[in-house]
Design a protein around this motif. Structure first.
Motif, PDB file in Angstrom:
ATOM      1  N   ARG A  11      37.445  -8.916   4.971  1.00  0.00           N
ATOM      2  CA  ARG A  11      36.927  -7.883   5.858  1.00  0.00           C
ATOM      3  C   ARG A  11      35.474  -8.177   6.256  1.00  0.00           C
ATOM      4  O   ARG A  11      34.673  -8.564   5.404  1.00  0.00           O
ATOM      5  CB  ARG A  11      36.985  -6.594   5.044  1.00  0.00           C
ATOM      6  CG  ARG A  11      36.670  -5.351   5.774  1.00  0.00           C
ATOM      7  CD  ARG A  11      36.754  -4.167   4.779  1.00  0.00           C
ATOM      8  NE  ARG A  11      36.161  -2.994   5.399  1.00  0.00           N
ATOM      9  CZ  ARG A  11      36.791  -2.251   6.273  1.00  0.00           C
ATOM     10  NH1 ARG A  11      38.033  -2.509   6.608  1.00  0.00           N
ATOM     11  NH2 ARG A  11      36.178  -1.220   6.818  1.00  0.00           N
ATOM     12  N   ILE A  12      35.141  -7.966   7.522  1.00  0.00           N
ATOM     13  CA  ILE A  12      33.738  -8.053   7.955  1.00  0.00           C
ATOM     14  C   ILE A  12      33.084  -6.716   7.624  1.00  0.00           C
ATOM     15  O   ILE A  12      33.489  -5.670   8.139  1.00  0.00           O
ATOM     16  CB  ILE A  12      33.632  -8.387   9.450  1.00  0.00           C
ATOM     17  CG1 ILE A  12      34.074  -9.839   9.669  1.00  0.00           C
ATOM     18  CG2 ILE A  12      32.197  -8.174   9.961  1.00  0.00           C
ATOM     19  CD1 ILE A  12      33.994 -10.335  11.083  1.00  0.00           C
ATOM     20  N   VAL A  13      32.104  -6.752   6.702  1.00  0.00           N
ATOM     21  CA  VAL A  13      31.498  -5.495   6.225  1.00  0.00           C
ATOM     22  C   VAL A  13      30.053  -5.337   6.696  1.00  0.00           C
ATOM     23  O   VAL A  13      29.422  -4.319   6.427  1.00  0.00           O
ATOM     24  CB  VAL A  13      31.570  -5.383   4.685  1.00  0.00           C
ATOM     25  CG1 VAL A  13      33.024  -5.381   4.219  1.00  0.00           C
ATOM     26  CG2 VAL A  13      30.786  -6.502   4.006  1.00  0.00           C
ATOM     27  N   GLY A  14      29.524  -6.346   7.368  1.00  0.00           N
ATOM     28  CA  GLY A  14      28.152  -6.247   7.860  1.00  0.00           C
ATOM     29  C   GLY A  14      27.887  -7.321   8.890  1.00  0.00           C
ATOM     30  O   GLY A  14      28.586  -8.342   8.944  1.00  0.00           O
ATOM     31  N   THR A  15      26.881  -7.069   9.704  1.00  0.00           N
ATOM     32  CA  THR A  15      26.471  -8.070  10.691  1.00  0.00           C
ATOM     33  C   THR A  15      24.943  -8.098  10.786  1.00  0.00           C
ATOM     34  O   THR A  15      24.264  -7.138  10.388  1.00  0.00           O
ATOM     35  CB  THR A  15      27.025  -7.761  12.112  1.00  0.00           C
ATOM     36  OG1 THR A  15      26.509  -6.512  12.521  1.00  0.00           O
ATOM     37  CG2 THR A  15      28.531  -7.763  12.157  1.00  0.00           C
ATOM     38  N   ALA A  16      24.439  -9.181  11.319  1.00  0.00           N
ATOM     39  CA  ALA A  16      22.993  -9.306  11.574  1.00  0.00           C
ATOM     40  C   ALA A  16      22.827 -10.234  12.762  1.00  0.00           C
ATOM     41  O   ALA A  16      23.686 -11.082  13.015  1.00  0.00           O
ATOM     42  CB  ALA A  16      22.275  -9.876  10.356  1.00  0.00           C
ATOM     43  N   GLY A  17      21.739 -10.063  13.483  1.00  0.00           N
ATOM     44  CA  GLY A  17      21.546 -10.903  14.663  1.00  0.00           C
ATOM     45  C   GLY A  17      20.116 -11.367  14.822  1.00  0.00           C
ATOM     46  O   GLY A  17      19.170 -10.681  14.431  1.00  0.00           O
ATOM     47  N   ILE A  18      19.992 -12.557  15.392  1.00  0.00           N
ATOM     48  CA  ILE A  18      18.702 -13.096  15.813  1.00  0.00           C
ATOM     49  C   ILE A  18      18.738 -13.204  17.330  1.00  0.00           C
ATOM     50  O   ILE A  18      19.652 -13.832  17.877  1.00  0.00           O
ATOM     51  CB  ILE A  18      18.492 -14.535  15.263  1.00  0.00           C
ATOM     52  CG1 ILE A  18      18.463 -14.553  13.753  1.00  0.00           C
ATOM     53  CG2 ILE A  18      17.257 -15.187  15.853  1.00  0.00           C
ATOM     54  CD1 ILE A  18      17.182 -14.091  13.179  1.00  0.00           C
ATOM     55  N   GLU A  19      17.767 -12.606  17.990  1.00  0.00           N
ATOM     56  CA  GLU A  19      17.678 -12.711  19.453  1.00  0.00           C
ATOM     57  C   GLU A  19      16.280 -13.128  19.867  1.00  0.00           C
ATOM     58  O   GLU A  19      15.293 -12.645  19.284  1.00  0.00           O
ATOM     59  CB  GLU A  19      18.000 -11.368  20.103  1.00  0.00           C
ATOM     60  CG  GLU A  19      19.460 -11.039  20.017  1.00  0.00           C
ATOM     61  CD  GLU A  19      19.879  -9.875  20.885  1.00  0.00           C
ATOM     62  OE1 GLU A  19      19.037  -9.353  21.645  1.00  0.00           O
ATOM     63  OE2 GLU A  19      21.052  -9.497  20.780  1.00  0.00           O
ATOM     64  N   GLU A  20      16.204 -13.978  20.872  1.00  0.00           N
ATOM     65  CA  GLU A  20      14.886 -14.395  21.331  1.00  0.00           C
ATOM     66  C   GLU A  20      14.184 -13.229  22.028  1.00  0.00           C
ATOM     67  O   GLU A  20      14.829 -12.406  22.680  1.00  0.00           O
ATOM     68  CB  GLU A  20      15.005 -15.588  22.290  1.00  0.00           C
ATOM     69  CG  GLU A  20      15.772 -15.280  23.548  1.00  0.00           C
ATOM     70  CD  GLU A  20      15.963 -16.497  24.452  1.00  0.00           C
ATOM     71  OE1 GLU A  20      15.630 -17.607  24.045  1.00  0.00           O
ATOM     72  OE2 GLU A  20      16.460 -16.291  25.575  1.00  0.00           O
ATOM     73  N   VAL A  21      12.844 -13.177  21.905  1.00  0.00           N
ATOM     74  CA  VAL A  21      12.067 -12.180  22.646  1.00  0.00           C
ATOM     75  C   VAL A  21      12.038 -12.581  24.118  1.00  0.00           C
ATOM     76  O   VAL A  21      12.116 -11.734  25.003  1.00  0.00           O
ATOM     77  CB  VAL A  21      10.644 -12.053  22.050  1.00  0.00           C
ATOM     78  CG1 VAL A  21       9.716 -11.281  22.971  1.00  0.00           C
ATOM     79  CG2 VAL A  21      10.720 -11.380  20.685  1.00  0.00           C
ATOM     80  N   GLY A  22      11.946 -13.882  24.374  1.00  0.00           N
ATOM     81  CA  GLY A  22      11.955 -14.366  25.758  1.00  0.00           C
ATOM     82  C   GLY A  22      11.921 -15.885  25.789  1.00  0.00           C
ATOM     83  O   GLY A  22      11.731 -16.532  24.756  1.00  0.00           O
ATOM     84  N   LYS A  23      12.122 -16.428  26.998  1.00  0.00           N
ATOM     85  CA  LYS A  23      12.135 -17.894  27.136  1.00  0.00           C
ATOM     86  C   LYS A  23      10.789 -18.442  27.582  1.00  0.00           C
ATOM     87  O   LYS A  23      10.559 -19.644  27.530  1.00  0.00           O
ATOM     88  CB  LYS A  23      13.185 -18.300  28.177  1.00  0.00           C
ATOM     89  CG  LYS A  23      14.600 -17.995  27.733  1.00  0.00           C
ATOM     90  CD  LYS A  23      15.586 -18.660  28.673  1.00  0.00           C
ATOM     91  CE  LYS A  23      17.006 -18.157  28.438  1.00  0.00           C
ATOM     92  NZ  LYS A  23      17.432 -18.209  27.041  1.00  0.00           N
ATOM     93  N   LYS A  24       9.897 -17.570  28.050  1.00  0.00           N
ATOM     94  CA  LYS A  24       8.593 -18.023  28.546  1.00  0.00           C
ATOM     95  C   LYS A  24       7.800 -18.667  27.412  1.00  0.00           C
ATOM     96  O   LYS A  24       7.903 -18.266  26.254  1.00  0.00           O
ATOM     97  CB  LYS A  24       7.809 -16.838  29.115  1.00  0.00           C
ATOM     98  CG  LYS A  24       8.509 -16.123  30.252  1.00  0.00           C
ATOM     99  CD  LYS A  24       8.070 -16.695  31.576  1.00  0.00           C
ATOM    100  CE  LYS A  24       8.621 -16.015  32.807  1.00  0.00           C
ATOM    101  NZ  LYS A  24       9.740 -15.154  32.737  1.00  0.00           N
ATOM    102  N   TYR A  25       6.972 -19.629  27.796  1.00  0.00           N
ATOM    103  CA  TYR A  25       6.232 -20.409  26.796  1.00  0.00           C
ATOM    104  C   TYR A  25       5.479 -19.507  25.812  1.00  0.00           C
ATOM    105  O   TYR A  25       5.489 -19.731  24.610  1.00  0.00           O
ATOM    106  CB  TYR A  25       5.257 -21.363  27.506  1.00  0.00           C
ATOM    107  CG  TYR A  25       4.553 -22.265  26.518  1.00  0.00           C
ATOM    108  CD1 TYR A  25       5.133 -23.458  26.114  1.00  0.00           C
ATOM    109  CD2 TYR A  25       3.333 -21.886  25.972  1.00  0.00           C
ATOM    110  CE1 TYR A  25       4.519 -24.263  25.183  1.00  0.00           C
ATOM    111  CE2 TYR A  25       2.708 -22.687  25.033  1.00  0.00           C
ATOM    112  CZ  TYR A  25       3.292 -23.868  24.644  1.00  0.00           C
ATOM    113  OH  TYR A  25       2.688 -24.657  23.711  1.00  0.00           O
ATOM    114  N   LYS A  26       4.840 -18.468  26.351  1.00  0.00           N
ATOM    115  CA  LYS A  26       3.970 -17.635  25.506  1.00  0.00           C
ATOM    116  C   LYS A  26       4.725 -16.823  24.461  1.00  0.00           C
ATOM    117  O   LYS A  26       4.118 -16.346  23.504  1.00  0.00           O
ATOM    118  CB  LYS A  26       3.126 -16.697  26.375  1.00  0.00           C
ATOM    119  CG  LYS A  26       1.957 -17.386  27.038  1.00  0.00           C
ATOM    120  CD  LYS A  26       1.014 -16.387  27.680  1.00  0.00           C
ATOM    121  CE  LYS A  26      -0.199 -17.097  28.264  1.00  0.00           C
ATOM    122  NZ  LYS A  26      -1.117 -16.162  28.919  1.00  0.00           N
TER     123      LYS A  26
END
Ligand code: COA
Length: 182
Positions: free
Chosen positions: A79-94
């Protein structure tokens, strides 16, 4: 991104932390709706889930194919009982060095070490993707999550007193936390 690691929980049982794939779409969708109804500390309510199962599948395929983002799941038994994610804030260099993290675990499985295992896996993936900073926001009253993040090394850097407006309790203050990944 891809990821796979087996961890031992506080009850001595095994839990597999891995990237979710397109074929997990129904389980991930159901887990999202369940966990988002069990707590008032997440961003959205189950009726605000913007995906159907097919859109969830497309989302998970995109994450698996991505070099910079991942959707992790914790599999306990079958059973899948939890999830977590990594997402970029943005693609711009800064802002390319910054990623955002989020996690949720089904309430029946809290306290076993699954949340910690998902955070540690997220940090590992963020390092692998060469982010230098991992960020998150946590409701001030969410002591379980705050303590978990603090014990792993996230530092508080700000506070938004009207970050969320809960349907049930009104304003929820958000603690802003960050961790450097050097
Ligand atoms: C926050 C959450 C992910 C934690 O998952 P979990 O599987 O219960 O976490 P773990 O068992 O790995 O560890 C919980 C840690 O929280 C802390 N903790 C547990 N119970 C606590 C309590 N009553 N008060 C304060 N801290 C507590 C401890 O630091 C514990 O770590 P340790 O026992 O290893 O030292 C889970 O409770 C959850 O999904 N909550 C709802 C969604 C959510 O709030 N997500 C985070 C949004 S920012």
């Amino acid at each position: 991104m891809k990821y796979k690691k087996t961890v031992f929980l506080k009850n001595g049982k095994k839990c597999l932390i891995r990237n979710a794939t397109g074929s997990d779409s129904e389980s991930v969708y159901n887990n999202f709706n369940l966990t988002h109804g069990q707590t008032d500390f997440l961003l959205s309510y189950p009726d605000e889930n913007s995906f159907d199962i097919e859109q969830e599948r497309e989302f998970l395929v995109r994450k698996e194919d991505s070099d910079r983002e991942i959707e992790l799941c914790a599999v306990f038994g079958d059973r899948i009982v939890g999830t977590a994610g990594i997402e970029e804030v943005g693609k711009k260099y800064k802002v390319r060095h910054r990623a955002e993290f989020g996690v949720s675990v089904e309430e029946d499985y809290w306290g076993l070490g699954i949340g910690r295992a998902l955070v540690m896996a997220g940090i590992e993936c963020a390092r692998q993707a060469e982010y230098l900073q991992l960020e998150l926001e946590v409701v001030r009253e969410n002591l379980r999550a705050f303590e978990l993040y603090r014990s792993i090394g996230f530092c508080e850097y700000g506070y938004n007193p009207k970050g969320f407006c809960s349907r049930n309790t009104g304003w929820q203050g958000l603690v802003l936390m960050r961790m450097e990944l050097l």
